[in-house]
Scaffold this active site. Sequence first.
Site, PDB file in Angstrom:
ATOM      1  N   HIS A  41       0.911  -1.164   0.124  1.00  0.00           N
ATOM      2  CA  HIS A  41      -0.102  -0.386  -0.042  1.00  0.00           C
ATOM      3  C   HIS A  41       1.314   1.167  -0.099  1.00  0.00           C
ATOM      4  O   HIS A  41       1.026   1.853   0.031  1.00  0.00           O
ATOM      5  CB  HIS A  41      -0.572   0.335   1.116  1.00  0.00           C
ATOM      6  N   ASP A  43       2.353   2.231  -2.758  1.00  0.00           N
ATOM      7  CA  ASP A  43       2.326   2.542  -4.102  1.00  0.00           C
ATOM      8  C   ASP A  43       2.007   3.599  -5.341  1.00  0.00           C
ATOM      9  O   ASP A  43       2.284   4.331  -5.489  1.00  0.00           O
ATOM     10  CB  ASP A  43       2.524   1.325  -5.216  1.00  0.00           C
ATOM     11  N   ALA A 133      -5.973 -14.271  -6.373  1.00  0.00           N
ATOM     12  CA  ALA A 133      -5.803 -15.340  -4.617  1.00  0.00           C
ATOM     13  C   ALA A 133      -4.846 -13.702  -4.226  1.00  0.00           C
ATOM     14  O   ALA A 133      -4.306 -14.444  -3.372  1.00  0.00           O
ATOM     15  CB  ALA A 133      -4.948 -16.185  -5.301  1.00  0.00           C
ATOM     16  N   LEU A 135      -2.309 -12.737  -6.604  1.00  0.00           N
ATOM     17  CA  LEU A 135      -0.788 -12.437  -7.423  1.00  0.00           C
ATOM     18  C   LEU A 135      -0.684 -12.347  -8.571  1.00  0.00           C
ATOM     19  O   LEU A 135       0.036 -12.184  -9.695  1.00  0.00           O
ATOM     20  CB  LEU A 135      -0.515 -14.010  -7.569  1.00  0.00           C
ATOM     21  N   SER A 137      -3.067 -12.103 -11.328  1.00  0.00           N
ATOM     22  CA  SER A 137      -3.413 -12.508 -12.771  1.00  0.00           C
ATOM     23  C   SER A 137      -3.877 -11.561 -13.528  1.00  0.00           C
ATOM     24  O   SER A 137      -3.495 -11.437 -14.902  1.00  0.00           O
ATOM     25  CB  SER A 137      -4.399 -13.643 -12.274  1.00  0.00           C
ATOM     26  N   GLU A 170      -6.277  -0.802 -16.581  1.00  0.00           N
ATOM     27  CA  GLU A 170      -7.566  -1.414 -15.569  1.00  0.00           C
ATOM     28  C   GLU A 170      -7.742  -0.388 -15.342  1.00  0.00           C
ATOM     29  O   GLU A 170      -9.303  -0.167 -14.797  1.00  0.00           O
ATOM     30  CB  GLU A 170      -6.226  -2.188 -14.795  1.00  0.00           C
ATOM     31  N   ASP A 182       1.973  -4.350  -9.869  1.00  0.00           N
ATOM     32  CA  ASP A 182       1.501  -4.927 -10.422  1.00  0.00           C
ATOM     33  C   ASP A 182       1.834  -4.780 -11.823  1.00  0.00           C
ATOM     34  O   ASP A 182       2.670  -6.052 -12.118  1.00  0.00           O
ATOM     35  CB  ASP A 182       0.186  -5.701 -10.346  1.00  0.00           C
TER      36      ASP A 182
HETATM   37  C1  GLA Z   1      -3.226  -4.231  -5.609  1.00  0.00           C
HETATM   38  C2  GLA Z   1      -2.521  -3.281  -5.650  1.00  0.00           C
HETATM   39  C3  GLA Z   1      -0.771  -2.785  -6.044  1.00  0.00           C
HETATM   40  C4  GLA Z   1      -1.212  -2.412  -4.829  1.00  0.00           C
HETATM   41  C5  GLA Z   1      -1.655  -3.695  -3.544  1.00  0.00           C
HETATM   42  C6  GLA Z   1      -1.337  -2.832  -1.901  1.00  0.00           C
HETATM   43  O1  GLA Z   1      -2.339  -5.481  -5.818  1.00  0.00           O
HETATM   44  O2  GLA Z   1      -3.071  -3.625  -7.623  1.00  0.00           O
HETATM   45  O3  GLA Z   1      -1.175  -1.282  -6.689  1.00  0.00           O
HETATM   46  O4  GLA Z   1      -1.293  -1.078  -4.269  1.00  0.00           O
HETATM   47  O5  GLA Z   1      -3.036  -3.895  -3.964  1.00  0.00           O
HETATM   48  O6  GLA Z   1       0.507  -3.375  -1.892  1.00  0.00           O
END
Ligand code: GLA
Length: 397
Positions: A41, A43, A133, A135, A137, A170, A182
């Site tokens: 949390h 980014d 999950a 991760l 996807s 997104e 991500d």
């Molecule tokens: C999700 C969001 C990321 C990031 C995380 C928390 O995965 O897609 O951009 O904010 O939560 O670190």
Amino acid sequence: MATRNSASLTRQVSQAFQEIFGGTPCFIARAPGRVNLIGEHTDYNDGFVLPMAIDRAVYIAFCARQDGHVRLHSLDLKRSAKFDLDALSLPEKEAGGNAWEAYVEGVAWALQEAGYKLRGWQGVVSGNVPIGAGLSSSAALELAAARAFATVSELAWEPATMARLAQRAENEWVGVACGIMDQMISASGQEGHALLIDCRSLQTEAVPLPGGTSVVVLDTGTRRGLVESAYNERRAQCEAAARFFGVPALRDVDVDAFEARAGEMDELTRRRARHVITENARTLQAVQAMHRDDARAVGQLMDGSHASLRDDFEVSSEALNTMVAIAGEQEGCLGARMTGAGFGGCAVALVEARVAETFARNVARTYQEAVNLEPAVYVSRAAAGAEVAPAPSIRDS
Ligand code: GLA
């Protein structure tokens, strides 16, 4: 969970391509999911994150088309989709359009918005990043699609630019307010390394994982629908805290500056801000510890991160706390924390490599006894980011 490895996924998408579209595929794009080691949390606060790409990915077998159409088939969802590159504009998009193909459409839309001229393609999609999950996807699908568009349209591949466009897809096309982590790690991952990402400049630094350690992914088997509203609420709270300090983002406040004025803030904003500000510091300390090959220090910082996410940022869950506690009790565990947005999904542990497999088995058994849910616990290797290669002929593979 049945797992399929890279070779069998490549073979499956290639064979399905032949059955559905006729002829052998021309290319295979691969883009990995990720697990975040520390920097959660942060980014969307322009801060620092330290994820690694994992050895689970989305694969697309594809060939260019002569018209401006994209035709897709998802092997995992057993669904087909098609769209016209000339007919992508935001206002006409159907509401609630976050079906799987929306991630591919959104990437096409964002590339075109950025001025790229795209060609169409047809392809078969499959993967072994578990969906929902935590991760990533979706980022993996976005970056694999970006690789396909870049290949057929002969665009230069610049990972950070592509990650930004995938994030825009997104945010604006799919309608999910995620940060950049991500997409950046799926685009830029490096084998055997975690990646320090400065989420303001998008500069990256590959950081070797501590010697003799393994990264273990601990999927609690829980999924939470509330993630999105809670995520947006946390973002708003962080923005309010940045306004309090009179800075563009919490990235610009260090621990001393925070402490000097913490007493003036309301209690909730103070805790939210404290998480982000201390988490940025922990992330940079973890990078230093990795450079010293100090696995123990990295593990302690991960433990600290979990406590901060649980108590100050309040995005953990009972299942995640149970998983992290069980992991922490096992021999050879250096540190463990929830990873990703939170509320469900996965935790991650740094473990002495010599006991990693035993650790994974013991955690899975103990967790299942404790919460009566079947977890998925596995050792993960740090993989490379999105790539594309000529498809192997089916006979060879
Ligand atoms: C999700 C969001 C990321 C990031 C995380 C928390 O995965 O897609 O951009 O904010 O939560 O670190």
